[in-house]
Design an enzyme around this catalytic site. Structure first.
Site, mmCIF file in Angstrom:
data_model
loop_
_atom_site.group_PDB
_atom_site.id
_atom_site.type_symbol
_atom_site.label_atom_id
_atom_site.label_comp_id
_atom_site.label_asym_id
_atom_site.label_seq_id
_atom_site.Cartn_x
_atom_site.Cartn_y
_atom_site.Cartn_z
ATOM 1 N N ASP A 1 41.843 37.659 52.374
ATOM 2 C CA ASP A 1 42.640 36.667 53.082
ATOM 3 C C ASP A 1 42.204 36.492 54.534
ATOM 4 O O ASP A 1 42.018 35.378 55.006
ATOM 5 C CB ASP A 1 44.121 37.065 53.028
ATOM 6 N N ALA B 1 46.130 32.438 53.488
ATOM 7 C CA ALA B 1 45.039 31.877 52.681
ATOM 8 C C ALA B 1 45.181 32.272 51.212
ATOM 9 O O ALA B 1 44.960 31.451 50.313
ATOM 10 C CB ALA B 1 43.693 32.333 53.236
ATOM 11 N N ASP B 2 45.552 33.518 50.951
ATOM 12 C CA ASP B 2 45.741 33.944 49.567
ATOM 13 C C ASP B 2 46.875 33.178 48.895
ATOM 14 O O ASP B 2 46.784 32.808 47.722
ATOM 15 C CB ASP B 2 46.044 35.445 49.494
ATOM 16 N N HIS B 3 47.964 32.954 49.626
ATOM 17 C CA HIS B 3 49.080 32.213 49.032
ATOM 18 C C HIS B 3 48.719 30.759 48.778
ATOM 19 O O HIS B 3 49.060 30.205 47.731
ATOM 20 C CB HIS B 3 50.329 32.324 49.912
#
Length: 197
Positions: A146, A174-176
């Site tokens: 992320d 960013a991961d979400h």
């Protein structure tokens, strides 16, 4: 407990994702009633199992359980022929095969779209990657986290202070976002398959 049918009941998703981006996307499917089967390697399980509180009750780390809620799990060694056959048997009854392995990893193991489609022509394959399968870094087979995506994507350039410099945002943004885009893409693919066959 909700007793009404959930919208994704009857959909089966094989989940070979680890850490956050991939696992959050499949957790959203599980929340909506999909039968999500998390596939882990016996020698290299999801590193998220060891992330978070060291003193979690009964070793139940909230980070891992939050991202893998409502899923079933199986450990398969796909580095050998027998393990690959077990995985391909699961593919035969799946609607979606979802993963976030680095580009090239599954191909080296002989788990390609063509191999899966030969067993199940209706299979949808979803790959969540940090840098994509096209573009300047696709061939580099780079891993991603992320914080790297936040830095490279530019969001860190507008955070922090003059004293601290750039800082990541306080959540794995960013991961979400990547997980939401993955889940959206899988839903669109399911709709297209339903519409066009």
């Amino acid at each position: 407990r909700c007793t009404m049918a959930l919208p994704l009941e009857g959909i089966r998703l094989l989940d070979m994702s680890v850490f956050q981006q991939g696992t959050y996307a499949s957790a959203m499917f599980a929340d909506m009633g999909a039968d999500v089967i998390k596939v882990e390697s016996p020698d290299h399980p999801d590193p998220g199992r060891g992330t978070g509180l060291d003193n979690a009750p009964n070793g139940m780390r909230p980070y891992f359980h939050h991202l893998n809620r409502n899923k079933r799990g199986i450990s398969i060694d796909i580095s050998n022929e027998q393990g690959r056959e077990v995985l391909l048997k699961l593919v035969e009854t799946a609607d979606i095969f979802h993963n976030n392995m680095r580009p090239g990893v599954l191909e080296r193991l002989g788990i390609t779209y063509d191999v899966m489609a030969a067993r199940n022509p209706r299979i949808i394959v979803s790959r969540a990657t940090g840098w994509g399968h096209l573009g300047p870094d696709a061939e580099a087979q780079l891993g991603s986290m992320d914080i790297l995506a936040q830095a490279r994507g530019g969001i860190m350039s507008v955070t922090g202070t003059p004293d601290t410099g750039a800082l990541p945002v306080g959540v794995p943004f960013a991961d979400h976002v990547g997980a939401l885009v993955s889940a959206y893409g899988m839903m669109v693919a399911l709709w297209e398959r339903q519409s066009s066959g």
